[in-house]
Design a protein around this motif. Structure first.
Motif, PDB file in Angstrom:
ATOM      1  N   THR A   1      33.374  23.501  52.231  1.00 57.01           N
ATOM      2  CA  THR A   1      32.858  22.719  51.552  1.00 57.01           C
ATOM      3  C   THR A   1      31.280  22.727  51.876  1.00 57.01           C
ATOM      4  O   THR A   1      30.825  23.495  52.811  1.00 57.01           O
ATOM      5  CB  THR A   1      33.201  21.201  51.914  1.00 57.01           C
ATOM      6  OG1 THR A   1      32.611  20.176  50.952  1.00 57.01           O
ATOM      7  CG2 THR A   1      32.911  20.779  53.265  1.00 57.01           C
TER       8      THR A   1
ATOM      9  N   ILE B   1      36.935  18.178  55.331  1.00 57.81           N
ATOM     10  CA  ILE B   1      37.675  19.277  54.646  1.00 57.81           C
ATOM     11  C   ILE B   1      39.159  18.971  54.878  1.00 57.81           C
ATOM     12  O   ILE B   1      39.501  19.031  56.138  1.00 57.81           O
ATOM     13  CB  ILE B   1      37.237  20.723  54.975  1.00 57.81           C
ATOM     14  CG1 ILE B   1      35.758  20.711  54.943  1.00 57.81           C
ATOM     15  CG2 ILE B   1      37.973  21.562  54.143  1.00 57.81           C
ATOM     16  CD1 ILE B   1      35.208  22.293  55.597  1.00 57.81           C
TER      17      ILE B   1
ATOM     18  N   THR C   1      34.182  21.604  43.774  1.00 60.21           N
ATOM     19  CA  THR C   1      35.053  21.616  44.804  1.00 60.21           C
ATOM     20  C   THR C   1      36.453  22.176  44.367  1.00 60.21           C
ATOM     21  O   THR C   1      37.149  21.428  43.414  1.00 60.21           O
ATOM     22  CB  THR C   1      35.192  20.186  45.684  1.00 60.21           C
ATOM     23  OG1 THR C   1      34.161  19.971  46.330  1.00 60.21           O
ATOM     24  CG2 THR C   1      36.204  20.310  46.687  1.00 60.21           C
TER      25      THR C   1
END
Length: 303
Positions: A101, A110, A221
């Motif tokens: 991340t 995460i 993401t």
């Protein structure tokens, strides 16, 4: 008289040299400046993250949760910690990459998968040149999976890439690696841009090549989930980048989106333009000086 003229010419040359020494460094510096950000690229241009070579990160990320010695029976778990802002954070279990991340506001979180048994977790921060900072503290946790006793193997998911990018409206390809478990496998991919989730089915473990097209520049993401026929599940989070100048961010985009620049050198011409009148003035002053020197020499000879 000739000696006087030679001296005057040397003075002119010296003056011009001083002017060049003053302004040439400015021109050289201007040619090395990062290019101006732009959302448009010409044919054949290459999108590059606008960074200047620098030393690797010196501050290590940390793992604050989970705590050392924790045991888990379900996945995914969250790995949280502190980190230098805007750097890429990668988490590893037993030296295998399990998630990434972008560090925001000095911290990260995460969701990660674990291997059955003991998992030694560490985190590393990386700059935009993929230079690694120091390794974080190590945290050992245990994952106890009831499916392992029943079926002898559970599915795992990883990738050789923690961050990967492409230009907007161009195809971003990403290979993911499935190991363990029993086929067939169902893979779902959320690309982080509010587009429909991709669903893929494969009979065998191995490398699964996926692709996606981002419409808007930004940092996204990506969440990947793999499930085998015994309902054993694996998770992986990575970072996708659509190159370009950031416009409107979606709710799922990272606020630390990277700005990308066209590969065009930007040269500031004002130092060169400023030199033109100075050079002309130097010749004029040199000429006036030579005429004055000649007159004085002639007067001496007449006297």
């Amino acid at each position: 008289m000739l000696n006087t003229v030679r001296i005057s010419k040397k003075l002119v040359y010296l003056f011009e040299l001083v002017v060049l020494l003053i302004f040439m460094p400015s021109m050289a510096l201007a040619s090395n400046l990062p290019a101006i950000p732009s959302s448009e690229t010409s044919n054949g241009s290459v999108g590059l993250i606008g960074t200047i070579p620098s030393p690797p990160p010196t501050q290590a990320a940390t793992i604050t949760t989970p705590v050392n010695g924790a045991t888990f029976t379900s996945l995914p778990i969250n790995v949280d910690g502190l980190c230098p802002k805007s750097l890429l954070i990668k988490v590893f279990s037993n030296n295998v990459f399990i998630g990434s991340t972008i560090c925001q506001s000095g911290s990260y979180s995460i969701p990660v998968d674990l291997f059955s048994g003991q998992n030694d977790l560490v985190a590393k921060d990386y700059d935009s040149l993929e230079q690694s900072g120091p390794v974080s503290n190590s945290v050992s946790v245990t994952f106890s999976n009831s499916l392992l006793a029943n079926f002898g193997s559970i599915v795992n998911l990883t990738s050789n890439y923690a961050r990967r990018g492409a230009d907007p409206n161009q195809t971003l390809t990403w290979p993911f690696i499935i190991t363990g478990g029993s086929g067939p496998y169902a893979i779902s991919i959320d690309w982080g841009d509010n587009s429909p989730i991709d669903l893929i089915s494969t009979q065998f473990a191995g490398t699964i090549n996926t692709s996606h097209v981002y419409k808007t520049a930004g940092t996204y993401t990506i969440t990947v989930k793999a499930t085998d026929k015994n309902n054993s599940q694996a998770f992986l989070q990575v970072v996708g980048i659509a190159n370009g100048a950031i416009t409107n961010l979606t709710s799922s985009q990272s606020q630390s989106s990277s700005v990308v620049y066209n590969q065009k050198p930007q040269i500031i011409w004002w130092p060169a333009l400023l030199m033109v009148p100075l050079i002309v003035a130097s010749f004029w002053i040199g000429g006036k000086y030579q005429l004055t020197a000649l007159r004085k020499e002639l007067e001496k000879q007449r006297g």
